[in-house]
Motif scaffolding. Sequence first.
Motif, PDB file in Angstrom:
ATOM      1  N   ASN A 174       0.744  -1.372  -0.016  1.00 12.26           N
ATOM      2  CA  ASN A 174      -0.069   0.030   0.094  1.00 12.26           C
ATOM      3  C   ASN A 174       1.040   1.325   0.037  1.00 12.26           C
ATOM      4  OD1 ASN A 174      -2.429  -1.300  -0.234  1.00 12.26           O
ATOM      5  ND2 ASN A 174      -2.901  -1.036   2.053  1.00 12.26           N
ATOM      6  N   HIS A 177       2.143   1.727  -3.421  1.00  9.49           N
ATOM      7  CA  HIS A 177       1.031   2.166  -4.299  1.00  9.49           C
ATOM      8  C   HIS A 177       0.782   3.602  -4.069  1.00  9.49           C
ATOM      9  CE1 HIS A 177      -3.052   2.096  -6.048  1.00  9.49           C
ATOM     10  NE2 HIS A 177      -3.313   2.916  -5.070  1.00  9.49           N
ATOM     11  N   SER A 195      -3.922  -0.504  -2.883  1.00  5.52           N
ATOM     12  CA  SER A 195      -4.174  -1.691  -3.334  1.00  5.52           C
ATOM     13  C   SER A 195      -4.916  -2.802  -2.615  1.00  5.52           C
ATOM     14  CB  SER A 195      -2.674  -2.320  -3.762  1.00  5.52           C
ATOM     15  OG  SER A 195      -2.015  -1.547  -4.566  1.00  5.52           O
ATOM     16  N   TYR A 196      -4.953  -2.571  -1.051  1.00  2.42           N
ATOM     17  CA  TYR A 196      -5.780  -3.455  -0.160  1.00  2.42           C
ATOM     18  C   TYR A 196      -6.373  -2.319   0.745  1.00  2.42           C
ATOM     19  CZ  TYR A 196      -2.971  -7.031  -2.036  1.00  2.42           C
ATOM     20  OH  TYR A 196      -2.222  -7.799  -3.021  1.00  2.42           O
ATOM     21  N   ARG A 214      -7.492  -7.695  -3.590  1.00  2.00           N
ATOM     22  CA  ARG A 214      -7.027  -6.558  -4.137  1.00  2.00           C
ATOM     23  C   ARG A 214      -7.997  -5.442  -4.819  1.00  2.00           C
ATOM     24  NH1 ARG A 214      -3.256  -8.707  -9.059  1.00  2.00           N
ATOM     25  NH2 ARG A 214      -2.262  -9.868  -7.444  1.00  2.00           N
ATOM     26  N   ALA A 218      -5.685  -1.140  -7.978  1.00  2.00           N
ATOM     27  CA  ALA A 218      -4.154  -1.646  -7.436  1.00  2.00           C
ATOM     28  C   ALA A 218      -3.085  -1.382  -8.278  1.00  2.00           C
ATOM     29  CB  ALA A 218      -4.536  -3.213  -6.896  1.00  2.00           C
ATOM     30  N   VAL A 221       1.327  -4.766  -5.359  1.00  2.00           N
ATOM     31  CA  VAL A 221       0.548  -5.640  -4.748  1.00  2.00           C
ATOM     32  C   VAL A 221       1.434  -6.846  -4.278  1.00  2.00           C
ATOM     33  CG1 VAL A 221      -1.524  -5.349  -6.344  1.00  2.00           C
ATOM     34  CG2 VAL A 221       0.155  -6.987  -7.125  1.00  2.00           C
ATOM     35  N   GLU A 309      -1.087 -13.361  -1.827  1.00  2.00           N
ATOM     36  CA  GLU A 309      -2.234 -12.638  -1.384  1.00  2.00           C
ATOM     37  C   GLU A 309      -3.407 -13.947  -1.334  1.00  2.00           C
ATOM     38  OE1 GLU A 309      -3.603  -9.483  -4.256  1.00  2.00           O
ATOM     39  OE2 GLU A 309      -4.687 -10.977  -5.266  1.00  2.00           O
TER      40      GLU A 309
END
Length: 362
Positions: A174, A177, A195-196, A214, A218, A221, A309
């Motif tokens: 994150n 991102h 992304s989350y 996700r 995103a 990741v 993930e």
Amino acid sequence: SVPDECDMAFGTSQDIDSNGIPDECLIPAIGACCNPDDGSCTEISPEECATAGNVYQGDDTTCPATNCSAGIITVYTLPVSDPGNLPDTTGYGAVATQFNIGVTEIGTAQYTAFLNAVARDDANSLYNTNMSSGTYACITRSGTAGNYNYTSIAGKENYAVHYVSWFDAVRFVNWLHNGQPDTGMQTATTTENGSYDLISWDSGMDPAGSSITRTPGATWVLPSEDEWYKAAYYDPTAGGTGNYWTYPTTGNTLPTSESPPGGVNSANYRGGSYAVGPPDYYNAVGAYIQSRSYYGTFDQSGNVFEWTETLIGASDRVTRGGAFNSNALGIGASTRNGNTTVTEAMHVGFRVARVQPGAKRN
């Protein structure tokens, strides 16, 4: 003819409608395309940007007006092409779209920079105190809450970071991102969304985070299990069933357990004895310089297990690849493991991936 004249002028001939009027000329969309690995920018089409594995900033955006800064740290990635590949006989590895995968696992110095950027009070315990003492120490912390400072232990800056949970890894991506902000805090604009989405997550009803997925937009990741598996074992030139290898060194022969740099088929696992003995156990990421997957990744066998993930069971997440203390059975394509999302172990780390916003995972 008109089309011939158009071709001679290096143009694109347009169709003629029933009234003899050419269709409207369509100008292909272009925009700024950022390479997060080095902060460079080019103005190309979204399709060309996606093919290069970079991040398209939108139609009509320009490089002079776009900040493509590589940020506090640089995370090098490689494109994993050949979209739409079939799965292996294990059922894993099919990915519909191109994506990029981290060349190596995330290292101690990279994670230390992350801590210094967002964990001055460390509200979500991104730092595990086991990191500072004992055989597997890698990062120290000084100061008091609100003014914490983190330092990589000398000589271990390039070791794979460990003692990190699935939540720690998700917050790290994150942060990537969101452009690697340096606020000292863990907020929606740093670690808690991107992304989350950890803002909407109800930790009381779902303590394991099994509902966290996700987001459509995103970019950075954790790789899905299929993405991780494809980057490790797929090789479109391999032949055989599905073009997959057993080991992520482009082969079906068990890698040699030996200290780096090793040869073309070497890895850090326990093959009777530790490949890298005390006091280190870990290898610097990418140290087995000749042992890489078809796409160019290092250490997807051994060193540390890597978070993905993907759920396994109701609430655990898949880890892959084996670790320095795994036996030979633990480092091949047939072995998948699951850990609770709060697990912080000396043999578990992670690598990251990069996708185009909106891309399907498989």
